[in-house]
Design an enzyme around this catalytic site. Sequence first.
Site, PDB file in Angstrom:
ATOM      1  N   HIS A  98      -3.964  -4.369   7.725  1.00  0.00           N
ATOM      2  CA  HIS A  98      -4.133  -3.199   8.570  1.00  0.00           C
ATOM      3  C   HIS A  98      -3.266  -3.290   9.819  1.00  0.00           C
ATOM      4  O   HIS A  98      -3.424  -4.210  10.620  1.00  0.00           O
ATOM      5  CB  HIS A  98      -5.595  -2.940   8.983  1.00  0.00           C
ATOM      6  N   GLU A 123     -11.098  -9.407   3.044  1.00  0.00           N
ATOM      7  CA  GLU A 123      -9.842  -9.005   3.696  1.00  0.00           C
ATOM      8  C   GLU A 123     -10.147  -8.885   5.179  1.00  0.00           C
ATOM      9  O   GLU A 123     -10.970  -8.059   5.590  1.00  0.00           O
ATOM     10  CB  GLU A 123      -9.322  -7.682   3.137  1.00  0.00           C
ATOM     11  N   ARG A 149      -9.230   8.037  -0.753  1.00  0.00           N
ATOM     12  CA  ARG A 149     -10.158   8.480   0.290  1.00  0.00           C
ATOM     13  C   ARG A 149     -11.050   9.593  -0.231  1.00  0.00           C
ATOM     14  O   ARG A 149     -10.680  10.306  -1.157  1.00  0.00           O
ATOM     15  CB  ARG A 149      -9.378   8.951   1.524  1.00  0.00           C
ATOM     16  N   GLU A 197      -8.730   0.522  -2.770  1.00  0.00           N
ATOM     17  CA  GLU A 197      -9.626   0.512  -1.602  1.00  0.00           C
ATOM     18  C   GLU A 197     -10.498   1.755  -1.680  1.00  0.00           C
ATOM     19  O   GLU A 197      -9.975   2.862  -1.859  1.00  0.00           O
ATOM     20  CB  GLU A 197      -8.811   0.572  -0.312  1.00  0.00           C
ATOM     21  N   HIS A 220       1.164   6.271   1.720  1.00  0.00           N
ATOM     22  CA  HIS A 220       1.904   7.238   2.537  1.00  0.00           C
ATOM     23  C   HIS A 220       3.109   7.852   1.823  1.00  0.00           C
ATOM     24  O   HIS A 220       3.702   8.803   2.323  1.00  0.00           O
ATOM     25  CB  HIS A 220       2.242   6.629   3.900  1.00  0.00           C
ATOM     26  N   ASN A 248       0.862  -1.183   0.000  1.00  0.00           N
ATOM     27  CA  ASN A 248       0.000   0.000   0.000  1.00  0.00           C
ATOM     28  C   ASN A 248       0.901   1.237   0.000  1.00  0.00           C
ATOM     29  O   ASN A 248       1.656   1.466   0.946  1.00  0.00           O
ATOM     30  CB  ASN A 248      -0.896  -0.042   1.248  1.00  0.00           C
ATOM     31  N   HIS A 278      -5.533   3.559  -1.492  1.00  0.00           N
ATOM     32  CA  HIS A 278      -6.827   3.896  -0.904  1.00  0.00           C
ATOM     33  C   HIS A 278      -7.183   5.300  -1.362  1.00  0.00           C
ATOM     34  O   HIS A 278      -6.556   6.273  -0.951  1.00  0.00           O
ATOM     35  CB  HIS A 278      -6.719   3.815   0.621  1.00  0.00           C
ATOM     36  N   THR A 293      -8.502   3.608   8.550  1.00  0.00           N
ATOM     37  CA  THR A 293      -9.701   2.776   8.633  1.00  0.00           C
ATOM     38  C   THR A 293      -9.777   2.138  10.023  1.00  0.00           C
ATOM     39  O   THR A 293      -8.803   1.550  10.492  1.00  0.00           O
ATOM     40  CB  THR A 293      -9.640   1.676   7.547  1.00  0.00           C
ATOM     41  N   ARG A 308      -6.816  12.707   0.810  1.00  0.00           N
ATOM     42  CA  ARG A 308      -5.710  13.190   1.641  1.00  0.00           C
ATOM     43  C   ARG A 308      -4.355  12.624   1.228  1.00  0.00           C
ATOM     44  O   ARG A 308      -3.323  13.155   1.581  1.00  0.00           O
ATOM     45  CB  ARG A 308      -5.979  12.904   3.113  1.00  0.00           C
ATOM     46  N   HIS A 309      -4.355  11.521   0.502  1.00  0.00           N
ATOM     47  CA  HIS A 309      -3.046  11.046  -0.006  1.00  0.00           C
ATOM     48  C   HIS A 309      -3.132  10.731  -1.500  1.00  0.00           C
ATOM     49  O   HIS A 309      -2.865  11.595  -2.319  1.00  0.00           O
ATOM     50  CB  HIS A 309      -2.446   9.909   0.842  1.00  0.00           C
ATOM     51  N   GLY A 348       1.117  -1.317   4.323  1.00  0.00           N
ATOM     52  CA  GLY A 348       1.542  -0.011   3.841  1.00  0.00           C
ATOM     53  C   GLY A 348       2.423   0.733   4.807  1.00  0.00           C
ATOM     54  O   GLY A 348       3.644   0.828   4.625  1.00  0.00           O
TER      55      GLY A 348
HETATM   56  N1  PXP Z   1      -6.120  -2.852   4.229  1.00  0.00           N
HETATM   57  C1  PXP Z   1      -7.055  -1.876   4.278  1.00  0.00           C
HETATM   58  C2  PXP Z   1      -8.462  -2.228   3.961  1.00  0.00           C
HETATM   59  C3  PXP Z   1      -6.715  -0.550   4.606  1.00  0.00           C
HETATM   60  O1  PXP Z   1      -7.673   0.405   4.657  1.00  0.00           O
HETATM   61  C4  PXP Z   1      -5.356  -0.256   4.848  1.00  0.00           C
HETATM   62  C5  PXP Z   1      -4.952   1.172   5.124  1.00  0.00           C
HETATM   63  O2  PXP Z   1      -5.271   1.962   4.010  1.00  0.00           O
HETATM   64  C6  PXP Z   1      -4.410  -1.296   4.769  1.00  0.00           C
HETATM   65  C7  PXP Z   1      -4.829  -2.582   4.486  1.00  0.00           C
HETATM   66  C8  PXP Z   1      -2.948  -1.058   5.038  1.00  0.00           C
HETATM   67  O3  PXP Z   1      -2.787  -0.741   6.385  1.00  0.00           O
HETATM   68  P1  PXP Z   1      -1.365  -0.269   6.931  1.00  0.00           P
HETATM   69  O4  PXP Z   1      -1.020   1.013   6.225  1.00  0.00           O
HETATM   70  O5  PXP Z   1      -1.619  -0.073   8.386  1.00  0.00           O
HETATM   71  O6  PXP Z   1      -0.397  -1.354   6.640  1.00  0.00           O
END
Ligand code: PXP
Length: 243
Positions: A195, A153, A47, A72, A12, A9, A45, A103, A51-52, A217
């Site tokens: 996540h 997921e 959003r 996402e 960031h 992901n 993602h 999230t 924001r990113h 991510g």
């Molecule tokens: N899976 C989902 C559904 C998410 O919303 C996110 C964050 O955007 C991630 C995975 C990745 O999470 P992390 O950045 O904490 O690894």
Amino acid sequence: MANTLLNINIDHVATIRNARNTIFPDPVQAAFIAEQAGANGITVHLREDRRHINERDIKILRQTIQTNLNLEISANEIMINTACLLKPDYCCLVPENRMEITTEHGIDLVKEYKKIDKLINILHNNNIKVSLFIDPIIEQIEIAAKLNTDYIELNTGNYAVLSKCYNDKFYVELDNIRQAASFATSLGLLVNAGHGLNYYNVAPIIQLNQIKILHIGHSIISQSVIYGLKYAVEQMLKIIRML
Ligand code: PXP
């Protein structure tokens, strides 16, 4: 060796770029490096507040990435229509709340069954595969199996928070994920997870031997900032010392 796949992901990278409204670091370049390093796919993602990652990033990623693109998005019609224009390979539906930092929980399929069913159909009609981000709760898995989703997921967010102290609650949550993953697999669902996963807490999730793809991510982008810093300082010093 585990055969779990890893999606990166890259949100960031865009967070750092957007902090200064510059054109760098570019998530497109990050995606290329992640693929070269062996990532199974790229996750972004989009959003609602942008924001990113933004549309420009996804349009270029769509043309440049060579693995697969997982988008996402919040589970509503405006975002689904945007996804249909951007044409990712996969769409993961997540709940979204503008005030949240990230999230916070999975979609409640009990409450949102009808809406999700409709959104899945729209995505499938546009040749986009669907994943549902849900909490590791048996009832949610049962409903996911009734929906025509391609993947689920499992939300590892709570597990990740608890992994900071490895107490009884941590092991209960790990067991919830284990039970949810094996129940989902027994119902024919393909199970991903993500996540909050990082270098310290990822091993027990892989060892469940049920997870097809991990979506990670923040921890990987953070690690790249730290481990890339020495090289970055040396590069700047090279310029200074040349003059
Ligand atoms: N899976 C989902 C559904 C998410 O919303 C996110 C964050 O955007 C991630 C995975 C990745 O999470 P992390 O950045 O904490 O690894």
